[in-house]
Structure formats: structure tokens, C-alpha cells
Design a protein around this motif. Structure first.
Motif, mmCIF file in Angstrom:
data_model
loop_
_atom_site.group_PDB
_atom_site.id
_atom_site.type_symbol
_atom_site.label_atom_id
_atom_site.label_comp_id
_atom_site.label_asym_id
_atom_site.label_seq_id
_atom_site.Cartn_x
_atom_site.Cartn_y
_atom_site.Cartn_z
ATOM 1 N N VAL A 22 1.943 4.979 5.759
ATOM 2 C CA VAL A 22 0.825 4.245 5.698
ATOM 3 C C VAL A 22 0.136 3.711 7.090
ATOM 4 O O VAL A 22 0.797 3.939 8.015
ATOM 5 N N ALA A 33 0.763 -1.184 0.098
ATOM 6 C CA ALA A 33 -0.063 0.134 -0.037
ATOM 7 C C ALA A 33 0.771 1.178 -0.128
ATOM 8 O O ALA A 33 0.533 2.229 -0.546
ATOM 9 N N THR A 88 -2.050 2.927 -3.081
ATOM 10 C CA THR A 88 -3.318 2.690 -2.813
ATOM 11 C C THR A 88 -3.726 1.617 -1.708
ATOM 12 O O THR A 88 -2.912 1.007 -1.292
ATOM 13 N N THR A 89 -5.063 1.815 -1.321
ATOM 14 C CA THR A 89 -5.435 0.873 -0.411
ATOM 15 C C THR A 89 -5.303 -0.413 -0.647
ATOM 16 O O THR A 89 -5.660 -1.065 -1.775
ATOM 17 N N VAL A 90 -4.978 -1.357 0.446
ATOM 18 C CA VAL A 90 -4.852 -2.663 0.132
ATOM 19 C C VAL A 90 -5.586 -3.724 1.487
ATOM 20 O O VAL A 90 -5.290 -3.048 2.502
#
Length: 255
Positions: free
Chosen positions: A143, A96, A101-103
Motif C-alpha cells: 500500500v 486499505a 480499497t482506497t482509504v
């Protein structure tokens, strides 16, 4: 662990991240340092997302000199999970961070990526992971890592709320970073001005001691700094200390 139905937990509840923006603003005002802000951020995220029967662990990882570092966590479990992932050099949170990007990993038992880390996380009692990057607009890379002991521990509503929360948090963190940069610049300027003052005073003292002009006095000071392999400011401070009687250091240097 078994699947956890979070929708029932939320049926009578309001958005757990409501008023987060106000809370984050208060954190910006009261945090003494970036580390303090990130620690409060991790605790806030874990507290707001957790529900009875599904305690969430939260950590923050940042990229420093191209290396991930676990800088804050809501508890020791989150810190350990972040450190383990950083040790493997790969995992959902690092993915991420790198992809911005969102994981979402709904069930580690069904996950076939990042095998070494997934196995280690499962042994720690984790069943699902949500990682959402913070958009810091080039100021840094970070993150937010969330861990649940239940498979499907994060509902689609949770994911949307966390993404909205990280957007607010990123704005606040950018402000904290800028304040820190301004504070550092101010401190550097104050140090430079103090150094300049000490050097100027020492040059004046050498001029009086050696009956020479300013240029010659400065050359004497810089030569002493070079010969002794000591910073110019430290040599100047030694000169002034000897004059004030605090230390017995000779103020006379040969040109």
C-alpha cells in the motif's frame, strides 16, 4: 492546520503525475533490487503530489508473513508514521492494505476510527491521510501511504491521480518482482550446478583414493556428511581443498 485549497495550486499546472509511466519504466531498468525500486517510488509519489505550502510525506508498507512492514519512505517522517501504525496493528493504511480499497481521511480531528493511531499521527503534525493499495495480482500485498500536514490536504483530483499512479506503479512493481524471482531462480540453479560439480569431483577423488566404484564413493561422502552434521557440498569442498593443498584435511573416509 487550516484547510488547504489545492485547486488554486493546480490551476496553471499540468498533471503532476504526467509521464510517470515512463519514469517508472526507467526505475525498473535502473533499480538494483526491490527495495531500491520501492524507495524511489515513495520519493516519486511525494515529490509529484507535493505543492508549495503542502509537503506530502510518502511511505510504502508491505505484508510479509502476515505482518505489515514499512519497507520504503520518502523521508523519516513517513517512515515513523508507518512504523507507528504497524505498531498499533491498525489504521487507515493497514485498512486499505487489507480491504484492497482506497482509504481517505480528510481530517484526523474529525476521525473516530483507529483512535490510538490517529492521536499519535496528529501529534506528529499530520492532519490528513490518503492510502491506496497496489494491485500486485497475488505477487505480494502493498500500500502507498500519503500524509499531509493540512486537513483536506488531498483533493478529489489528487485522489484520482494517485490511484492512476498506483496502477502504473503496481504494473512496474510486478515486473520488478518477476525479474527478482527469475534472478533468484538463476542464482539457485548456478549454486546447485556448482554444488553438483564439487560433489562429482569429490566422488571421483574418493574413488581414486579408495579404489572403489562411484556408488561406494558417494556413500562414503554422504556418511561423512551425516556423521559430521555438515552439508554434503561442504564435505565435498573440504575433500577437494585437501587435494589441492589449500587445507590439511584427510580425504580418506571409512565406508
Amino acid at each position: 492546520m487550516k484547510d488547504h485549497d489545492r485547486s488554486s495550486d493546480r490551476s496553471q499546472a499540468t498533471d503532476p503525475l504526467a509521464n510517470s509511466d515512463l519514469t517508472l519504466q526507467e526505475m525498473v531498468l535502473h533499480s538494483g533490487a526491490i527495495g531500491d525500486f520501492l524507495a524511489e517510488l515513495a520519493v516519486l509519489a511525494a515529490t509529484r503530489i507535493s505543492v508549495p505550502g503542502n509537503a506530502i510525506h510518502s511511505g510504502v508498507t508491505v505484508l510479509r508473513r502476515k505482518r505489515p512492514e514499512a519497507v520504503a519512505s520518502s523521508d523519516e517522517t513517513a517512515h515513523a508514521l508507518d512504523e507507528i501504525q504497524n505498531g498499533f496493528g491498525d489504521g487507515p493504511c493497514l485498512t486499505a492494505l487489507r480491504s484492497k480499497t482506497t482509504v481517505m481521511v480528510p481530517d484526523l480531528a474529525e476521525e473516530h476510527r483507529w483512535t490510538p493511531y490517529v492521536r499519535a499521527a496528529a501529534e506528529k503534525g499530520v492532519s490528513s491521510i490518503l492510502a491506496v493499495p497496489l494491485d500486485l495480482a497475488g505477487e505480494a500485498e502493498a500500500v502507498l501511504n500519503l500524509y499531509s500536514g493540512h486537513s483536506n490536504g488531498f483533493s478529489p483530483e489528487d485522489i484520482a491521480m494517485v490511484e492512476a499512479f498506483t496502477g502504473q506503479a503496481a504494473s512496474s512493481l510486478r515486473l520488478v518482482l518477476r525479474i527478482a524471482q527469475l534472478s533468484e531462480a538463476r542464482n539457485d540453479l548456478a549454486t546447485a550446478m556448482q554444488s553438483r560439480t564439487v560433489i562429482d569431483m569429490a566422488v571421483g577423488a574418493i574413488m581414486a583414493e579408495n579404489r572403489c566404484n562411484r556408488e561406494t564413493a558417494f556413500k562414503i561422502l554422504t556418511k561423512a556428511s551425516s556423521t559430521r552434521n555438515v552439508k554434503l557440498r561442504e564435505v565435498a569442498a573440504a575433500v577437494m581443498a585437501s587435494i589441492s593443498g589449500e587445507k590439511h584435511i584427510t580425504a580418506h573416509f571409512d565406508a
